[in-house]
Design an enzyme around this catalytic site. Structure first.
Site, PDB file in Angstrom:
ATOM      1  N   LYS A  54      20.682   5.925  18.884  1.00  0.00           N
ATOM      2  CA  LYS A  54      21.932   5.992  18.117  1.00  0.00           C
ATOM      3  C   LYS A  54      22.064   4.763  17.222  1.00  0.00           C
ATOM      4  O   LYS A  54      22.449   4.872  16.054  1.00  0.00           O
ATOM      5  CB  LYS A  54      23.127   6.097  19.079  1.00  0.00           C
ATOM      6  CG  LYS A  54      23.220   7.471  19.729  1.00  0.00           C
ATOM      7  CD  LYS A  54      24.180   7.521  20.905  1.00  0.00           C
ATOM      8  CE  LYS A  54      24.091   8.891  21.583  1.00  0.00           C
ATOM      9  NZ  LYS A  54      24.865   8.994  22.814  1.00  0.00           N
ATOM     10  N   GLN A  98      28.704   5.426  26.256  1.00  0.00           N
ATOM     11  CA  GLN A  98      27.552   6.214  26.707  1.00  0.00           C
ATOM     12  C   GLN A  98      27.778   6.727  28.134  1.00  0.00           C
ATOM     13  O   GLN A  98      28.108   5.952  29.028  1.00  0.00           O
ATOM     14  CB  GLN A  98      26.277   5.345  26.635  1.00  0.00           C
ATOM     15  CG  GLN A  98      25.003   6.082  26.995  1.00  0.00           C
ATOM     16  CD  GLN A  98      24.687   7.226  26.030  1.00  0.00           C
ATOM     17  OE1 GLN A  98      24.782   7.089  24.821  1.00  0.00           O
ATOM     18  NE2 GLN A  98      24.316   8.381  26.572  1.00  0.00           N
ATOM     19  N   ASP A 121      33.114  10.669  19.773  1.00  0.00           N
ATOM     20  CA  ASP A 121      32.545  11.731  20.608  1.00  0.00           C
ATOM     21  C   ASP A 121      33.488  12.923  20.720  1.00  0.00           C
ATOM     22  O   ASP A 121      33.100  13.975  21.222  1.00  0.00           O
ATOM     23  CB  ASP A 121      32.242  11.197  22.021  1.00  0.00           C
ATOM     24  CG  ASP A 121      30.755  10.938  22.224  1.00  0.00           C
ATOM     25  OD1 ASP A 121      29.939  11.534  21.499  1.00  0.00           O
ATOM     26  OD2 ASP A 121      30.419  10.141  23.121  1.00  0.00           O
TER      27      ASP A 121
END
Ligand code: NAD
Length: 301
Positions: A54, A98, A121
């Site tokens: 990422k 994460q 997200d």
């Protein structure tokens, strides 16, 4: 001979990233430097790889990335304090936590602590609720990537029967909401569904997000269906570890009109949409901070 088409998610993601990079450059010229903060708790090897990828993609797009690593035995309070600090930092546009978190931490509470406007997200209940109401919010990256691939392959999705297999909060449910928003008739199948194979066989579009290697074979698919395989499963084959999807690719290929491979299908799209969401968050925050006249040039993003 099969007329099936293999959907190249890698190429599609690359095209999206080129667009993001161009927009980031224009934003920078306007004095805005899109910034993504990535938080990793612990040292799970797979998570470390995901975070590294990422950050690499962010750098390629010109997005500034900040990495925060907390020890595996850090407390929830420490994590919440970090999230709170990043929420308050006007130079941080997106916050990615994460997953999975270590077992002693409360994942829902941590995700809920992220400011909805920085929730790249799309897991905050404000964004989840907004998606189900059809509001323009930050939407989860994997299902957003799947929808984009479907629109590339099928064009208008209106009226198509889509079957989503799996009902997780991160893939299945938001995928169903996005397909509904795209005017599909949506059926969601899950571990308690009865007659799943027969229901799936009615679908024009199948999105498989189950986590069971090669569960879906040709028997599950209507001839000409378009199949998006979200699954990433590690299996031992011929003495080595291989990545396979939830769809039995070899069996499905002759039956379908288009299908994503694993790897090289949905995976790259997920990261591309993380970058897109970071860009969107940066633009929205700039709009909120600037006067309407100053913000005029931002309206093109
Ligand atoms: P999950 O375990 O949270 O959910 C799996 C879902 O499948 C559940 O809703 C369950 O009800 C359903 N299910 C289980 N067995 C079933 C069966 N026999 N028939 C029908 N439904 C069944 O998983 P998840 O987080 O949604 O992930 C699913 C898969 O997608 C995993 O392989 C994961 O690694 C992968 N994934 C890939 C990406 C990507 O970027 N490509 C992103 C997220 C998840």
């Amino acid at each position: 001979m099969s007329s099936a088409k293999i959907i190249d998610g890698k190429a599609c993601a690359q095209r999206l990233l080129i667009g993001v990079k161009a927009d980031v450059e224009r934003l920078k010229a306007d004095g805005i430097a899109p910034t993504l903060a990535v938080i990793l708790v612990g040292a799970d090897p797979a998570s470390q790889v995901y975070v590294r990828n990422k950050i690499l993609r962010a750098q390629e797009c010109g997005i500034r990335s900040l990495e925060y690593r907390l020890a595996a035995d850090s407390g929830q309070t420490e994590l919440l304090a970090l999230i709170s600090r990043l929420n308050a930092d006007s130079e941080v546009n997106g916050i990615l936590l994460q997953l999975p978190l270590p077992a002693h931490m409360e994942e829902p509470m941590a995700l809920q602590a992220i400011a909805p406007g920085k929730d790249v997200d799309g897991f905050h209940s404000e964004n989840v609720g907004g998606l189900s109401q059809g509001r323009a919010v930050l939407t989860p990256c994997t299902p957003s990537g799947c929808l984009h691939l479907l629109e590339q392959v099928c064009g208008d999705l209106s009226g198509k029967h889509a079957v989503v297999i799996g009902r997780s909060n991160i893939v299945g449910k938001p995928m169903a909401a996005l397909l509904l928003q795209a005017h599909c008739s949506v059926t969601v199948l899950h571990s308690r569904s009865v007659g799943a194979q027969a229901l799936c066989r009615q679908a024009d579009i199948v999105v498989a997000a189950v986590g069971r290697p090669r569960l879906i074979d040709a028997e599950w698919l209507k001839p000409g269906a378009v199949v998006i395989d979200v699954g990433i499963n590690r299996v031992e084959q011929d003495g080595r570890t291989q990545l396979v999807g939830d769809v039995d690719f070899a069996s499905a290929l002759p039956q379908v009109s288009a299908i994503t491979p694993v790897p090289g299908g949905v995976g790259p799209m997920t990261i591309a949409f993380l970058m897109k969401n970071t860009l969107t968050a940066a633009v929205q925050q700039a709009h909120a901070q600037r006067s309407p006249s100053e913000a005029v040039c931002l309206s093109t993003y």
